[in-house]
Design a protein around this motif. Sequence first.
Motif, PDB file in Angstrom:
ATOM      1  N   VAL A 389       0.835  -1.202   0.000  1.00 16.65           N
ATOM      2  CA  VAL A 389       0.000   0.000   0.000  1.00 16.65           C
ATOM      3  C   VAL A 389       0.872   1.255   0.000  1.00 16.65           C
ATOM      4  O   VAL A 389       0.620   2.224  -0.741  1.00 16.65           O
ATOM      5  N   SER A 415      -8.742   2.632  -2.587  1.00 20.77           N
ATOM      6  CA  SER A 415      -7.927   1.451  -2.337  1.00 20.77           C
ATOM      7  C   SER A 415      -6.704   1.460  -3.232  1.00 20.77           C
ATOM      8  O   SER A 415      -6.567   2.272  -4.149  1.00 20.77           O
ATOM      9  N   SER A 416      -5.813   0.525  -2.973  1.00 20.96           N
ATOM     10  CA  SER A 416      -4.599   0.421  -3.795  1.00 20.96           C
ATOM     11  C   SER A 416      -4.947   0.073  -5.234  1.00 20.96           C
ATOM     12  O   SER A 416      -4.266   0.522  -6.172  1.00 20.96           O
ATOM     13  N   THR A 670      -6.681  -6.267   1.918  1.00 27.28           N
ATOM     14  CA  THR A 670      -6.108  -4.940   2.137  1.00 27.28           C
ATOM     15  C   THR A 670      -5.880  -4.213   0.826  1.00 27.28           C
ATOM     16  O   THR A 670      -6.134  -3.002   0.716  1.00 27.28           O
ATOM     17  N   TYR A 673      -9.590  -3.871  -1.178  1.00 25.63           N
ATOM     18  CA  TYR A 673     -10.705  -3.175  -0.526  1.00 25.63           C
ATOM     19  C   TYR A 673     -10.183  -2.035   0.341  1.00 25.63           C
ATOM     20  O   TYR A 673     -10.200  -0.890  -0.086  1.00 25.63           O
ATOM     21  N   SER A 674      -9.736  -2.358   1.547  1.00 24.97           N
ATOM     22  CA  SER A 674      -9.248  -1.289   2.420  1.00 24.97           C
ATOM     23  C   SER A 674      -8.377  -1.878   3.516  1.00 24.97           C
ATOM     24  O   SER A 674      -8.416  -3.078   3.796  1.00 24.97           O
TER      25      SER A 674
END
Length: 800
Positions: A389, A415-416, A670, A673-674
């Motif tokens: 990230v 998000s990434s 991660t 999404y987040s």
Amino acid sequence: MNGVNIVEPASAPTAMSPSDSRPSTPHTHSHSRSLHQPSTPSRLKHSHAPGTSPQEDAQSPPFATPSSRFPPPLKPFNYDQHTDPAEDNFPTSPSPLRPSYWRNYSTHNCSQSAGAPCDHGTFSPRVRPNRSTSVASTLEEESDNGFGGRYARGQSIVGGVNGILGDAVGDTVFGDGNIFGGRNAAGSIGDGKGGGWSDCWSRWWGGGGDNKGGGGKKTMSTTRWLAKNHGVPNNRRMYLVYYFPFLQWVTQYRWSFFKGDLVAALTMASFYIPMSLSYAENLGHIPAINGLYSFVFNPFIYALLGSCPQMVVGPEAAGSLLLGTVVKTSIEGGQSGDEDDAMNARIAGVVTGMAGAVIFVAGLTRLGFLDSVLSRPFLRGFISAIGFVILVDQLIPEMGLTHLAKHAGGVSHGSSLDKIIFLVENVQHSHGLTCAVAFGSFAVIMVCRELKKRLQPRFPSVAYVPDRFMVVVLSAVFTWQFSWHDQGLEILGDVRSSTGSPFPFRFPFLPTHMKHVRSAMSTSFLIALLGFFESSVAAKSLGGGEGKHGDGLQGISLSANRELAALGVANIIGGCFMALPAFGGYGRSKVNASTGGKTPMSSILLSIITVICILFILPYFYYLPKSVLSSMISVVAYSLIEEAPHDISFFLRLRAIPELFLMSLIFLSTIFYSLSLGIALGIGLSLLSVIRHATKPRIQILGKVPGTSTEFENAEASPGKVEFVDGCLIVKIPEPLTFANTGDLKGRLRRLELYGTTAAHPALPRVRDQRHNRNVIFDIHGVTGLDGSGTQVLKEIVDG
């Protein structure tokens, strides 16, 4: 079932068992076993399960013949009638063949006569008889045999104040040596004879004075008993020095340490002061100067309270990124704005202060074991995801697309995956000079990093080369000399606090800040947990003050609970100045140790250097390119990811599919999404794994080893190597029974009766003949603890 026997443990739950090293000559310490010598020797693992009558004992199974290693019953010993130690039939000094603690082992008030056999196990725990001896004589007597355990002739307080708050608070506040010096009825101060308010507290909590004060028997903690018995002076100072290590190491400090500490502090400052600016500006989304505050207050406080002399605390990439998520959430919710530096700094102070409060309370409640809660797959998946990230986030300023990303809806806080799509679609709009400076700086730092790694074993002095500081200085000089900032290169500009004061103070727990608590609570908890985990790894690798051959500080023991308290206080104070969360870093601490730092003075010097930097040197950072700061963070992100392939290959070789699944799930959630979803999944699955492991009873069915009469093994582990005893189901419980693991105990025992194993599915009909279950024997050697729920379930099983 027709009958149930419970085989008592061969060793008491609260004492060491000498049963494994029992000598053949039983005459020494005869009185310690005579009052509870079993009427029939052990028939299972040297334990005793007596019958209800001598006739029933005579009808014991033929395989349970008495062992020749058991001595005949010994002559009883009566404590109440014994007055002359010279009449003891055991030596006053510890025997070289027998442990000295046997003497304190198993004396009890048996209701039967001294000559009659008692129905107790061979070495069951016993309540010591009341003896009309003074505390002083008891202390002297216990000192003779070298006793150092918790139960010192009834002197230890297991519960009460000491059980809840620990010996330090129990002894110094509520004990007879209390720091308040309460007065008794006679006006004396703190004599421990009752009458004072502190003695009333001690009696109410389970302590109290002697009969003179009306409080009953005088008691004290094991620590105070040992200190008094061995002449350790000044009980309060002992605790004070332990919890404030500064008082211990400052008396050992020598000027020969100062050179190494100063060089280490200057080296760390050249590396990590620019990094702290990057963390605050690019990850935390707060003013850059707030990153420096983490090196002003946190290392100084930890140097006073920490138990690892060479560990240096400071901001880390993971904690800064998590703090930045809270700031971005507040911006999205309308509670702050992208340009509202003052409010963003306050939010950062709330997050840091709450993380410090969480970890401080954990230290007070002695939760130092928390670093073992998070599994290695969770940490590796989560840290690798954080590195990815960060790497994607920094590509936007490194390519000069910051302003374009702000105007593209949802990219800056997306998000990434959203950011990767944005970078691919807008790569043609990237700024050439910014890319050249950023990627050139990244390449120089990576090359220097690799050269240091290869050359340091042969040339240790290369560790002193401040490569990152040189990149920062040269980039700022080139930007000023060639006016790169006029060509579109973004620079740091004026670095000042949001209030104008060099060190603004704002208490993080004000009522006006409570609106940020809801969004910051879970993130602060994770920051505290991850920070403590990394600090624990660094502290364990460096060790405490156990310097070898007089090199370094001596006598400072490493303590996880003190580490929690020290890190908590440091972050609470850092939160008051709106600093980034700061914890011990392994890489930073290794730099400190490798460049000559031996004592916490290097941390204090680092704080002083940072203060000087804030007051006098910050104007010279005006021309520092922001893309250089981003490239330095990208190097850190790469270091977070580079260990993942090694762990993945290790788990693949082990075919550890659950670990790989957990790691992949956290990483992908991660990225796609987040960060908050990855956090929730990781912690939730880790805790579920711990709970599942703790609540599963590990019961076994035992079988007799062929050719022996007293050797039994796990029948499920060795099905072809043991034989079952006709009419007996022998069940071994190798763990403490608590409310957590007794919920399914009945069901698993039922499976043993029906199928002879716990691995069978309950849908299977009965396959084990009932005649094999006429007698059920429980081997509870491993039950070292039993709470109320476990006792109730065990009683229901026996009654049923």
